[in-house]
Design a protein around this motif. Structure first.
Motif, short mmCIF file in Angstrom:
data_model
loop_
_atom_site.label_atom_id
_atom_site.label_comp_id
_atom_site.label_asym_id
_atom_site.label_seq_id
_atom_site.Cartn_x
_atom_site.Cartn_y
_atom_site.Cartn_z
N LEU A 1 0.82 -1.20 0.00
CA LEU A 1 0.00 0.00 0.00
C LEU A 1 0.86 1.26 0.00
O LEU A 1 0.55 2.25 -0.65
N ALA A 2 1.96 1.22 0.74
CA ALA A 2 2.83 2.39 0.81
C ALA A 2 3.45 2.70 -0.55
O ALA A 2 3.78 3.85 -0.84
N SER A 3 3.59 1.69 -1.42
CA SER A 3 4.19 1.90 -2.74
C SER A 3 3.24 2.55 -3.71
O SER A 3 3.66 2.96 -4.80
N LEU A 4 1.95 2.63 -3.37
CA LEU A 4 0.96 3.25 -4.25
C LEU A 4 0.90 4.77 -4.09
O LEU A 4 0.18 5.44 -4.83
N GLN A 5 1.65 5.29 -3.13
CA GLN A 5 1.62 6.72 -2.89
C GLN A 5 2.11 7.49 -4.11
O GLN A 5 3.15 7.17 -4.67
N SER A 6 1.32 8.47 -4.54
CA SER A 6 1.59 9.35 -5.69
C SER A 6 1.61 8.60 -7.02
O SER A 6 2.08 9.13 -8.02
N LYS A 7 1.10 7.38 -7.07
CA LYS A 7 1.06 6.62 -8.33
C LYS A 7 -0.29 6.68 -9.03
O LYS A 7 -0.36 6.45 -10.23
N VAL A 8 -1.35 7.01 -8.28
CA VAL A 8 -2.70 7.04 -8.85
C VAL A 8 -3.36 8.35 -8.46
O VAL A 8 -3.38 8.71 -7.26
N GLY B 1 -6.11 10.77 -7.32
CA GLY B 1 -7.29 10.58 -6.50
C GLY B 1 -7.11 9.59 -5.38
O GLY B 1 -8.01 9.43 -4.56
N LEU B 2 -5.96 8.93 -5.32
CA LEU B 2 -5.68 7.96 -4.26
C LEU B 2 -4.73 8.60 -3.26
O LEU B 2 -3.61 8.99 -3.61
N SER B 3 -5.17 8.71 -2.01
CA SER B 3 -4.37 9.32 -0.95
C SER B 3 -3.86 8.23 -0.03
O SER B 3 -4.66 7.48 0.56
N VAL B 4 -2.53 8.13 0.10
CA VAL B 4 -1.88 7.15 0.98
C VAL B 4 -1.04 7.93 1.98
O VAL B 4 -0.05 8.58 1.61
N ILE B 5 -1.42 7.89 3.26
CA ILE B 5 -0.73 8.65 4.29
C ILE B 5 -0.09 7.67 5.26
O ILE B 5 -0.77 6.89 5.93
N ASN B 6 1.23 7.69 5.31
CA ASN B 6 1.97 6.83 6.24
C ASN B 6 2.08 7.55 7.58
O ASN B 6 2.53 8.70 7.65
N ASN B 7 1.68 6.87 8.65
CA ASN B 7 1.79 7.48 9.97
C ASN B 7 3.14 7.15 10.61
O ASN B 7 3.95 6.44 10.02
N ALA B 8 3.35 7.66 11.77
CA ALA B 8 4.68 7.57 12.40
C ALA B 8 4.90 6.29 13.17
O ALA B 8 5.98 6.08 13.71
N ILE B 9 3.92 5.41 13.24
CA ILE B 9 4.08 4.18 14.02
C ILE B 9 4.75 3.13 13.16
O ILE B 9 4.23 2.78 12.09
N PRO B 10 5.92 2.61 13.55
CA PRO B 10 6.61 1.60 12.74
C PRO B 10 5.76 0.35 12.55
O PRO B 10 5.16 -0.17 13.49
N GLY B 11 5.68 -0.10 11.28
CA GLY B 11 4.94 -1.32 10.97
C GLY B 11 3.45 -1.17 10.86
O GLY B 11 2.74 -2.15 10.63
N SER B 12 2.95 0.05 11.02
CA SER B 12 1.50 0.25 10.97
C SER B 12 1.01 0.35 9.53
O SER B 12 1.79 0.61 8.61
N THR B 13 -0.29 0.16 9.34
CA THR B 13 -0.89 0.22 8.01
C THR B 13 -1.14 1.67 7.61
O THR B 13 -1.68 2.44 8.41
N PRO B 14 -0.79 2.07 6.39
CA PRO B 14 -1.05 3.45 5.96
C PRO B 14 -2.54 3.72 5.89
O PRO B 14 -3.37 2.82 5.73
N ASP B 15 -2.88 4.99 6.01
CA ASP B 15 -4.26 5.43 5.89
C ASP B 15 -4.56 5.67 4.41
O ASP B 15 -3.88 6.48 3.76
N VAL B 16 -5.56 4.99 3.86
CA VAL B 16 -5.86 5.04 2.43
C VAL B 16 -7.24 5.66 2.23
O VAL B 16 -8.22 5.26 2.86
N ARG B 17 -7.30 6.65 1.33
CA ARG B 17 -8.57 7.26 0.94
C ARG B 17 -8.62 7.37 -0.58
O ARG B 17 -7.62 7.74 -1.21
N ILE B 18 -9.76 7.04 -1.15
CA ILE B 18 -9.97 7.19 -2.60
C ILE B 18 -10.93 8.34 -2.81
O ILE B 18 -12.11 8.27 -2.42
N ARG B 19 -10.42 9.44 -3.37
CA ARG B 19 -11.20 10.67 -3.59
C ARG B 19 -11.79 11.19 -2.30
O ARG B 19 -12.95 11.64 -2.25
#
Length: 336
Positions: A220-227, A229-247
């Protein structure tokens, strides 16, 4: 009356012969075989050539550099060092044969209709293996001169092509069957097949190589800035799942997209190895996600993993290591 008809026939034959002889063509070819030279003549003129492929060897090369040359004289030049001759039929059809072999032809007429008996104007009729052809008239009728034992190929928009062996028949009526593919309007898309009326959404596709080349264990982290309308926000917690929003947040209570891994629903895709991903499709339009129900209201991310292919054995080894540290850790009070 009979004399008038005879004179008209003679004039028509003279005009036809004049048309055959006056057709000019300009060609510049170097080191090509005779079959390619004949194909070049077909593209530039109304002539069509019918011959057995075995008559010409690929080693028979010719050079042509002519301007405004008569087509038939050009054919004479191509066949001058061979044991072949040709015969000109109706509709600019030229049959190439061995010297001394008589060639027979017949005139075939018929009618093209659909299964309801309605005529199909504009249906295409041509001899298999030859270029060009004729079209049916407004009533579906046609007439064509073909060599003996020829095969006719009949085609029409919205109907399956049919091949009919002429044999000794002179009247051939063909009933075309409607193409089921066009009726269903099935469209092949990046994540399977769908009816054309359902394909109204926005789809973005990311190749697996792009995901695998990123130094992230979570795809999921690799999709950042690739699509878009797709927002991928990595938080500061190591190993946590990024926050994903579509539009953005588009539905109350449903903010995360649904994940479909090889056709199976999932709440995340953390467990997928980035090196095993074939492609990732992001569906961004809720109107196209009705098939996913309420779970697809915030969009969908479809993952297709790599599959084995018959006859191939591929072994690959990938390894990734990384170190994560918490930056600016706040010093907390202890029991003392």
């Amino acid at each position: 009356m009979k004399l008038t008809a005879l004179l008209l026939l003679v004039c028509a034959l003279q005009v036809s012969a004049g048309v055959f002889s006056q057709t000019k063509v300009s060609l510049t070819l170097e080191g090509v075989n005779i079959k390619k030279a004949l194909s070049a003549i077909e593209r530039k003129t109304s002539y069509r050539f019918l011959y057995n492929q075995a008559l010409f060897s690929d080693n028979m090369k010719v050079n042509l550099n002519v301007r405004d040359a008569a087509v038939l004289s050009l054919v004479d030049r191509l066949l001058e060092n061979t044991d072949l001759s040709y015969e000109v039929l109706d509709n600019f059809l030229v049959v190439i044969k061995f010297n001394g072999v008589e060639f027979q032809q017949s005139r075939v007429t018929g009618r093209i209709t659909n299964e309801a008996g309605e005529p199909l104007p504009g249906a295409s009729i041509k001899v298999k293996g030859a270029q060009g052809g004729i079209s049916a008239d407004a009533d579906g009728n046609f007439a064509i001169t073909v060599p003996t034992n020829a095969t006719l190929v009949i085609s029409s928009v919205g109907y399956d092509d049919q091949e009919v062996v002429v044999g000794d028949r002179t009247i051939i009526n063909v009933v075309m069957k409607a193409s089921t593919k066009l009726q269903d309007e099935v469209v092949v898309i990046g994540y399977g097949t769908a009816s054309k009326r359902d394909l109204t959404g926005s789809v973005a596709k990311v190749k697996g190589e792009i995901v695998a080349n990123q130094p992230n264990t979570n795809p999921l982290a690799s999709l950042q800035s690739k699509v878009a309308g797709l927002s991928v926000i990595n938080n500061a917690i190591p190993g946590s799942t990024p926050d994903v929003r579509i539009r953005g947040t588009i539905s109350i209570g449903t903010v995360k997209p649904v994940y479909i891994i090889d056709g199976i629903f999932s709440d995340n895709m953390d467990f997928v190895n980035p090196n095993e991903i074939e492609s990732v499709e992001v569906l961004k339009d809720p109107s196209s996600l009705a098939v996913f129900g309420i779970r697809g209201a915030a969009g969908a991310i479809l993952v297709t993993t790599k599959k084995a292919k018959a006859g191939q054995t591929n072994i690959s080894f990938n390894t990734v290591y990384g170190i994560k540290n918490l930056v600016d850790k706040i010093a907390l009070a202890n029991g003392d």
